[in-house]
Design a protein around this motif. Structure first.
Motif, PDB file in Angstrom:
ATOM      1  N   ALA A   9       0.952  -1.300   0.043  1.00 41.34           N
ATOM      2  CA  ALA A   9      -0.228  -0.008  -0.057  1.00 41.34           C
ATOM      3  C   ALA A   9       0.882   1.230  -0.080  1.00 41.34           C
ATOM      4  O   ALA A   9       0.664   2.193  -0.626  1.00 41.34           O
ATOM      5  N   ALA A  10       1.877   1.329   0.790  1.00 40.49           N
ATOM      6  CA  ALA A  10       2.848   2.594   0.808  1.00 40.49           C
ATOM      7  C   ALA A  10       3.559   2.846  -0.691  1.00 40.49           C
ATOM      8  O   ALA A  10       3.769   3.846  -0.826  1.00 40.49           O
ATOM      9  N   VAL A  11       3.881   1.532  -1.193  1.00 38.63           N
ATOM     10  CA  VAL A  11       4.624   1.539  -2.367  1.00 38.63           C
ATOM     11  C   VAL A  11       3.665   2.312  -3.506  1.00 38.63           C
ATOM     12  O   VAL A  11       3.951   3.212  -4.428  1.00 38.63           O
ATOM     13  N   ALA A  12       2.516   1.449  -3.422  1.00 37.70           N
ATOM     14  CA  ALA A  12       1.355   2.048  -4.316  1.00 37.70           C
ATOM     15  C   ALA A  12       0.991   3.535  -4.348  1.00 37.70           C
ATOM     16  O   ALA A  12       0.509   4.229  -5.204  1.00 37.70           O
ATOM     17  N   ALA A  13       0.920   3.930  -2.836  1.00 36.15           N
ATOM     18  CA  ALA A  13       0.264   5.240  -2.849  1.00 36.15           C
ATOM     19  C   ALA A  13       1.234   6.170  -3.115  1.00 36.15           C
ATOM     20  O   ALA A  13       0.712   7.273  -3.893  1.00 36.15           O
ATOM     21  N   LEU A  48      -5.424   1.326   0.613  1.00 37.19           N
ATOM     22  CA  LEU A  48      -4.809   2.344  -0.162  1.00 37.19           C
ATOM     23  C   LEU A  48      -4.889   3.512  -0.176  1.00 37.19           C
ATOM     24  O   LEU A  48      -3.989   4.566   0.195  1.00 37.19           O
ATOM     25  N   GLU A  49      -6.310   4.069   0.082  1.00 43.85           N
ATOM     26  CA  GLU A  49      -6.477   5.113   0.259  1.00 43.85           C
ATOM     27  C   GLU A  49      -6.104   5.796   1.417  1.00 43.85           C
ATOM     28  O   GLU A  49      -5.613   6.966   1.431  1.00 43.85           O
ATOM     29  N   ASP A  54      -1.987   9.305   4.109  1.00 41.54           N
ATOM     30  CA  ASP A  54      -0.635   9.497   4.922  1.00 41.54           C
ATOM     31  C   ASP A  54       0.398  10.188   4.119  1.00 41.54           C
ATOM     32  O   ASP A  54       1.185  11.004   4.456  1.00 41.54           O
ATOM     33  N   TYR A  55       0.692   9.694   2.603  1.00 38.34           N
ATOM     34  CA  TYR A  55       1.551  10.102   1.665  1.00 38.34           C
ATOM     35  C   TYR A  55       1.401  11.352   1.553  1.00 38.34           C
ATOM     36  O   TYR A  55       2.525  12.221   1.687  1.00 38.34           O
TER      37      TYR A  55
END
Length: 197
Positions: A9-13, A48-49, A54-55
């Motif tokens: 999720a962090a990489v995709a974000a 993911l949202e 967060d990002y």
């Protein structure tokens, strides 16, 4: 959520925010980039949202609110132009996670599926027809336009997804978190008014 899903999720974000990828494409590309097996369990869209939020909070806190506002203003202009086709906004611009890399997604609920296309032709608007996956997982006709956003100084993709008028029934029901998945022009005006500088 397990640690691997959090990492995906962090990489995709990052890809969603920095490259404007859609959630599905970002998750698949994150798995590939991380060298994980294709059958790796993926985070769901809500996870993911949350990672996207967060990002944005960490890396885009100063620029994102202005970019989101510019996209919402442009979306409202298009919704007003397309008012006869009952436009509703969805996606990142509606939910508040859009950046300058995000496209605008408007769902049109038409009495006749060809009427929106004829309306664009009558207005001299150039568009590209395509087929996308709709909110029920079915194939939906879409008309994609490149619209200039003066506040951002660049063109933005505006995608008009064509639905039958009957599809509007139930389309405004809140999700499991009490959020409406889409909104009409009045709802978007309310968001712009609430967040006015």
């Amino acid at each position: 959520m397990d640690a691997l899903k959090e990492e995906v999720a962090a990489v995709a974000a990052r890809m969603v925010v920095e490259e404007g990828l859609e959630y599905g494409a970002a998750k698949r590309r994150a798995v590939k980039q991380m060298g994980l097996p294709l059958r790796t369990a993926l985070p769901d869209n809500q996870q993911l949202e949350a990672a996207v939020e967060d990002y944005i909070a960490i890396f885009c806190a100063e620029t994102q609110p202005g970019e989101l506002r510019a996209l919402r203003v442009l979306a409202l202009e298009w919704m007003e132009r397309l008012e006869p086709f009952r436009p509703h906004i969805a996606g990142a611009v509606w939910h508040g996670t859009a950046t300058r890399r995000s496209d605008i997604y408007l769902q049109l609920f038409c009495d006749d599926s060809k009427s929106a296309e004829i309306g664009l032709i009558d207005r001299g608007v150039r568009y590209e027809p395509r087929t996308v996956i709709g909110f029920h997982g079915e194939a939906v006709d879409a008309l994609s336009v490149q619209a200039y956003c003066a506040d951002l100084g660049e063109h933005v993709g505006v995608h008009l997804l064509i639905y039958d008028f009957d599809d509007l029934r139930g389309a405004l029901r809140a999700d499991g978190h009490g959020r409406r998945p889409r909104g009409d022009a009045a709802a978007l005006r309310g968001l712009l008014h609430d967040r006015a500088p």
